[in-house]
Design a protein around this motif. Structure first.
Motif, short mmCIF file in Angstrom:
data_model
loop_
_atom_site.label_atom_id
_atom_site.label_comp_id
_atom_site.label_asym_id
_atom_site.label_seq_id
_atom_site.Cartn_x
_atom_site.Cartn_y
_atom_site.Cartn_z
N SER A 164 -8.20 4.62 17.77
CA SER A 164 -9.62 4.94 17.57
C SER A 164 -9.73 6.36 17.01
O SER A 164 -8.81 7.16 17.09
CB SER A 164 -10.42 4.79 18.85
OG SER A 164 -9.62 5.02 19.97
N ASP A 165 -10.90 6.66 16.46
CA ASP A 165 -11.11 7.98 15.87
C ASP A 165 -11.01 9.05 16.95
O ASP A 165 -11.57 8.90 18.04
CB ASP A 165 -12.50 8.05 15.24
CG ASP A 165 -12.62 7.12 14.04
OD1 ASP A 165 -11.58 6.88 13.39
OD2 ASP A 165 -13.73 6.65 13.76
N PRO A 166 -10.30 10.15 16.67
CA PRO A 166 -10.15 11.21 17.66
C PRO A 166 -11.50 11.79 18.10
O PRO A 166 -12.43 11.89 17.31
CB PRO A 166 -9.35 12.29 16.93
CG PRO A 166 -8.71 11.60 15.80
CD PRO A 166 -9.56 10.44 15.44
N GLN A 218 -16.92 11.52 17.43
CA GLN A 218 -15.56 11.27 16.99
C GLN A 218 -15.49 11.53 15.49
O GLN A 218 -16.48 11.35 14.78
CB GLN A 218 -15.18 9.81 17.25
CG GLN A 218 -15.16 9.43 18.70
CD GLN A 218 -15.08 7.93 18.85
OE1 GLN A 218 -16.09 7.28 19.03
NE2 GLN A 218 -13.88 7.38 18.73
N LEU A 219 -14.33 11.94 15.02
CA LEU A 219 -14.14 12.12 13.59
C LEU A 219 -12.92 11.36 13.13
O LEU A 219 -11.85 11.53 13.70
CB LEU A 219 -13.94 13.61 13.27
CG LEU A 219 -15.16 14.45 13.02
CD1 LEU A 219 -14.72 15.80 12.51
CD2 LEU A 219 -16.11 13.80 12.03
N PRO A 220 -13.04 10.54 12.11
CA PRO A 220 -11.87 9.82 11.63
C PRO A 220 -10.87 10.79 10.98
O PRO A 220 -11.27 11.80 10.40
CB PRO A 220 -12.45 8.86 10.59
CG PRO A 220 -13.73 9.46 10.18
CD PRO A 220 -14.24 10.24 11.34
N GLU A 221 -9.58 10.49 11.13
CA GLU A 221 -8.58 11.37 10.53
C GLU A 221 -8.56 11.22 9.01
O GLU A 221 -8.40 12.17 8.28
CB GLU A 221 -7.20 11.04 11.10
CG GLU A 221 -7.00 11.69 12.46
CD GLU A 221 -5.85 11.06 13.21
OE1 GLU A 221 -5.00 11.83 13.69
OE2 GLU A 221 -5.79 9.83 13.33
N ILE A 244 -15.47 1.83 23.61
CA ILE A 244 -15.95 3.22 23.69
C ILE A 244 -17.45 3.25 23.96
O ILE A 244 -17.93 3.99 24.82
CB ILE A 244 -15.63 3.97 22.38
CG1 ILE A 244 -14.12 4.05 22.19
CG2 ILE A 244 -16.26 5.35 22.38
CD1 ILE A 244 -13.68 4.43 20.78
N LEU A 245 -18.19 2.40 23.25
CA LEU A 245 -19.64 2.36 23.43
C LEU A 245 -20.01 1.96 24.85
O LEU A 245 -20.98 2.46 25.43
CB LEU A 245 -20.27 1.38 22.44
CG LEU A 245 -20.36 1.87 20.99
CD1 LEU A 245 -20.75 0.73 20.06
CD2 LEU A 245 -21.40 2.99 20.89
N LEU A 246 -19.22 1.06 25.45
CA LEU A 246 -19.53 0.62 26.80
C LEU A 246 -19.08 1.64 27.85
O LEU A 246 -19.54 1.63 28.99
CB LEU A 246 -18.86 -0.74 27.06
CG LEU A 246 -19.48 -1.91 26.30
CD1 LEU A 246 -18.57 -3.12 26.30
CD2 LEU A 246 -20.84 -2.26 26.90
#
Ligand code: ADP
Ligand code: ZN
Length: 592
Positions: free
Chosen positions: A430-432, A450-453, A470-472
Motif C-alpha cells: 500500500s502507499d506509504p 498516504q503518498l504513492p512512491e 485501510i479505510l475500515l
C-alpha cells in the motif's frame, strides 16, 4: 437576487403606485368650478364672493353657498377693461411656462423612479450568474458572452504537450487558412477538449486564440439553458452570428454537457429547452463553411454523457484528451506559475511534483498562490516549507484551529487516524503513510495522508483490497478502544462501499460474478432489464463479502498490534501532526 431585495422591490412598487394615484387626485379635494374672468367680474358685481384668495394671478374663492370657484385674473386689469365694458366674454390663459416643467416632472417622477429601480435590478440580475438572469432574455447576452483578446500563449500551458501538439494545426489554420484550403484539406470546425476539471482546457482554448491572434468568445453551456423555452436556441444563433462577424475567431463553450447531454436520458420526460438548444447548435455547426474561419472549442469533463450527434464528422470531430499531469508535467506547471512569485533558490520542484500526485493544473496554481499568500503576510520569498504547507491546505482544506474540540473527541479522532495509518503501515504494497494529523481541516476532524512512491496508472486487486482495509481501519480502532462507533467514519464507509462496488461491478474482480460489467439502470428508480433479481442479490452478497473480508483483515492487524497503536496515538495526541519518520521511531522503540 435574494428574497430581501425581492420583497423590498415589491413594497417600493406598491408605495410608489400609491403616491402616483394620490398625486392624480390631489389638487381637487372638492369640485372647483373654473370661471372666465368676465364671469368672475360679474359675480363680484353681484356681490356673491366670499373668502377670496389670490395666488399670483389665480384667484380662488367661495360664494355664500360654499361652492368653490377659480378664475385667472389678468396681470394688468386695465388692459381688458374696455372689452369688459363692451360686454365681451374674457378668458385669461395663465402663463404656465415655469410651472409646467416642474409640474410634469412631479407627476412623472414616480414612473421614472419605478423605471429606474426596474432597470437597476435587471442590470444587477444579469451581471453575475445569479438567478435574475432570467430577465436578460435572448439578446442581452453582452455579459454572458465574453469577447476578448487573449493574452495566453502556448508557453503558459505546461505539462500537457500531446494536447498542445494536436492544437498547433488549428492555430496555423487560423493564421493562414489558404495553406490548408489550397491543399484541399478540411480543418475541423469543432474541437472538443475533455478531461478532469482544472486540467487547463479553458487555458488551452485561450492559448489557441492568443497564438493565432484572433478574438476569443466564451460562454458556458449552462448559460444557454434558461428557464424560458427558446432563449437558449436564440442565444446560440446570436453567438454564431456574432462569431461570423468577428471572424477569424474562437468560440469557446465551457461545460458543453449542460446542453449536449444525450437526448432522452436523465430526468424523466427530457428537457425541451435543452434539446432545442442542442438542435440549434447542431444546425449552426452544420451550416459552417471552412471559409468562415470560426473554430468552436468546447470543453467537458463528461464525454460519456454527450449526445453522439455532437461527435459526428463536421461537428466536434476532433477530440482532444486533456489529462491530469504526470510528475514531469506537474513540475513544469509548478515552474510556470512560480515565475510569477518570489521563490527562494533552494526549492526542489521535482520533490514537490512527486508529493502532489493527482493534482490538476488548477490545484498546482492554487498551491503556488497559497504559498505566495503566506509569504505576503510574513515577507521574504517562498520556501520549501511554505510550499509544503500550501500543499496540505489545497489537498486537505484549510486548518481549522479555532474549532473547539473536546478532549474525548480529540482522543477518538487520534485513535481513528492511527487505525488508518497502522493498517496502511502493516499491509505490504500500500502507499506509504506520509502524514497523520488531528488538526481539523475542512470538514474532517483528522486526516491520514498516504503518498504513492511512483505514479500509478492502474491498480491491482491487492492494492485496492488494501485500500478497503485501510479505510475500515479508523472505525475498527474506535471500536477496539472505546467499544463504540461514531459518525466520524461516515466518509470512510461511503468510500469503502463505492470502491467495493466498483471492484465487483466494473473491474470484474469477484470470482463468483466474473469479468462482467454491471451498469446501473439508465433511469433512476427503474430496474436494469438485463439483470435478474437473483443476480442482483448475488452481486450484493459479493460486495458485502469483500467488505467483510477486508474488515477482518484490518481488525486482525489492529488487535495484533494494539500496543503499537496505543504508542503512536500518544505521540499523535501530543504533537497533533506526525510524519512517517515519527511513526517509524515509535515502532522502532516498541521493538527494542
Ligand atoms: P479547465 O477549463 O480544464 O477546468 P482551466 O483552464 O480553467 O481548467 O484551469 C484553471 C487554471 O489552472 C488556469 O487558469 C491555470 O492557471 C491553471 N492551469 C491548469 N492547467 C494548467 C497547465 N497545464 N499549465 C499551466 N497552468 C494550468
Ligand atoms: Zn477515517
Amino acid at each position: 437576487m435574494n428574497l430581501f431585495y425581492k420583497n423590498l422591490t415589491i413594497w417600493l412598487i406598491i408605495a410608489l403606485t400609491a403616491i402616483l394615484v394620490l398625486n392624480i387626485f390631489k389638487g381637487q379635494p372638492e369640485t372647483v368650478t373654473v370661471l372666465t374672468y368676465s364671469d368672475f367680474v360679474h359675480k363680484v358685481k353681484d356681490g356673491i364672493v366670499a373668502n377670496f384668495s389670490l395666488n399670483k394671478n389665480i384667484a380662488t374663492w367661495q360664494d355664500s353657498n360654499g361652492a368653490h370657484f377659480r378664475s385667472v385674473i389678468p396681470e394688468n386689469p386695465a388692459s381688458v377693461q374696455n372689452f369688459l365694458d363692451a360686454g365681451a366674454k374674457i378668458e385669461i390663459i395663465p402663463n404656465r411656462e415655469p410651472n409646467w416643467f416642474l409640474r410634469s416632472l412631479l407627476s412623472w417622477m414616480p414612473i421614472l423612479l419605478l423605471a429606474g429601480i426596474w432597470f437597476f435590478f435587471i442590470r444587477k440580475g444579469s451581471g453575475q450568474g445569479g438567478g435574475g438572469k432570467a430577465m436578460a432574455f435572448g439578446k442581452s447576452k453582452a455579459q454572458l458572452v465574453d469577447a476578448q483578446e487573449s493574452k495566453v500563449r502556448f508557453k503558459d500551458v505546461a505539462g500537457i504537450d500531446e494536447a498542445k501538439e494536436e492544437l498547433v494545426e488549428i492555430v496555423e489554420f487560423l493564421k493562414d487558412p489558404t495553406k490548408f484550403t489550397d491543399a484541399g484539406a478540411r480543418i475541423p470546425t469543432g474541437v472538443l477538449l475533455h478531461g478532469e476539471p482544472g486540467t487547463g482546457k479553458t487555458l488551452l482554448a485561450k492559448a489557441i486564440a492568443g497564438e493565432a491572434g484572433v478574438t476569443f468568445f466564451s460562454i458556458s453551456g449552462s448559460n444557454f439553458v434558461e428557464m424560458y423555452v427558446g432563449i437558449g436556441a436564440s442565444r446560440v444563433r446570436d453567438l454564431f452570428e456574432e462569431g461570423k462577424k468577428k471572424a477569424p475567431c474562437i468560440i469557446f463553450i465551457d461545460e458543453i454537457d449542460a446542453v449536449g447531454r444525450h437526448r432522452s436520458s436523465g430526468a424523466a420526460g427530457g428537457n425541451d429547452e435543452r434539446e432545442q438548444t442542442l438542435n440549434q447548435l447542431l444546425v449552426e455547426m452544420d451550416g459552417f463553411e471552412v471559409n468562415d474561419k470560426v473554430i468552436i472549442v468546447a470543453a467537458t469533463n463528461r464525454l460519456d454523457i454527450l449526445d453522439q450527434a455532437l461527435l459526428r464528422p463536421g461537428r466536434f470531430d476532433r477530440q482532444v484528451l486533456v489529462p491530469l499531469p504526470d510528475v514531469l508535467g506537474r513540475e513544469q506547471i509548478l515552474k510556470v506559475h512560480a515565475e510569477k512569485v518570489k521563490t527562494s533558490s533552494d526549492i526542489d520542484w521535482n520533490t514537490i511534483a512527486k508529493a502532489t500526485p493527482g493534482f490538476s493544473g488548477a490545484e498546482l496554481s492554487n498551491m503556488i498562490n497559497e504559498a505566495a499568500l503566506m509569504v505576503a503576510r510574513r515577507g521574504g520569498s517562498v520556501t520549501m516549507s511554505d510550499l509544503d504547507a500550501a500543499k496540505d491546505k489545497v489537498m486537505m482544506g484549510a486548518e481549522r484551529r479555532s474549532l473547539i474540540i473536546t478532549e474525548d473527541e480529540k482522543k477518538i479522532t487520534a485513535y481513528h487516524e492511527v487505525g488508518h495509518a497502522l493498517v496502511a503501515w502493516m499491509l505490504p504494497g500500500s502507499d506509504p503513510v506520509h502524514k497523520v494529523t488531528i488538526v481539523p481541516r475542512g470538514k474532517a476532524l483528522g486526516l491520514t495522508m498516504q503518498l504513492p512512491e511512483t505514479e500509478k496508472h492502474s491498480h491491482s486487486y491487492s492494492y485496492l483490497f488494501n485500500n478497503l482495509c485501510i479505510l475500515l481501519g479508523g472505525r475498527i480502532a474506535e471500536e477496539l478502544i472505546f467499544n463504540e462507533i461514531t459518525t466520524g467514519s461516515g466518509n470512510d464507509i461511503e468510500r469503502v462501499s463505492d470502491l467495493a462496488r466498483k471492484m465487483v461491478c466494473e473491474w470484474g474482480m469477484s470470482k463468483n460474478i466474473g469479468p462482467i460489467v454491471i451498469k446501473a439502470a439508465d433511469q433512476p428508480g427503474t430496474s436494469n432489464p438485463l439483470v435478474s433479481d437473483e443476480f442482483i442479490q448475488k452481486i450484493n452478497s459479493e460486495i458485502s463479502n469483500l467488505i467483510n473480508t477486508a474488515h477482518d483483515t484490518a481488525r486482525k492487524i489492529l488487535t495484533d498490534n494494539k500496543d503499537t497503536m496505543e504508542a503512536i496515538t500518544l505521540e499523535l495526541l501530543e504533537k497533533e501532526t506526525i510524519s512517517n519518520k515519527d511513526i517509524q521511531a515509535v515502532i522502532d522503540q516498541q521493538k527494542s
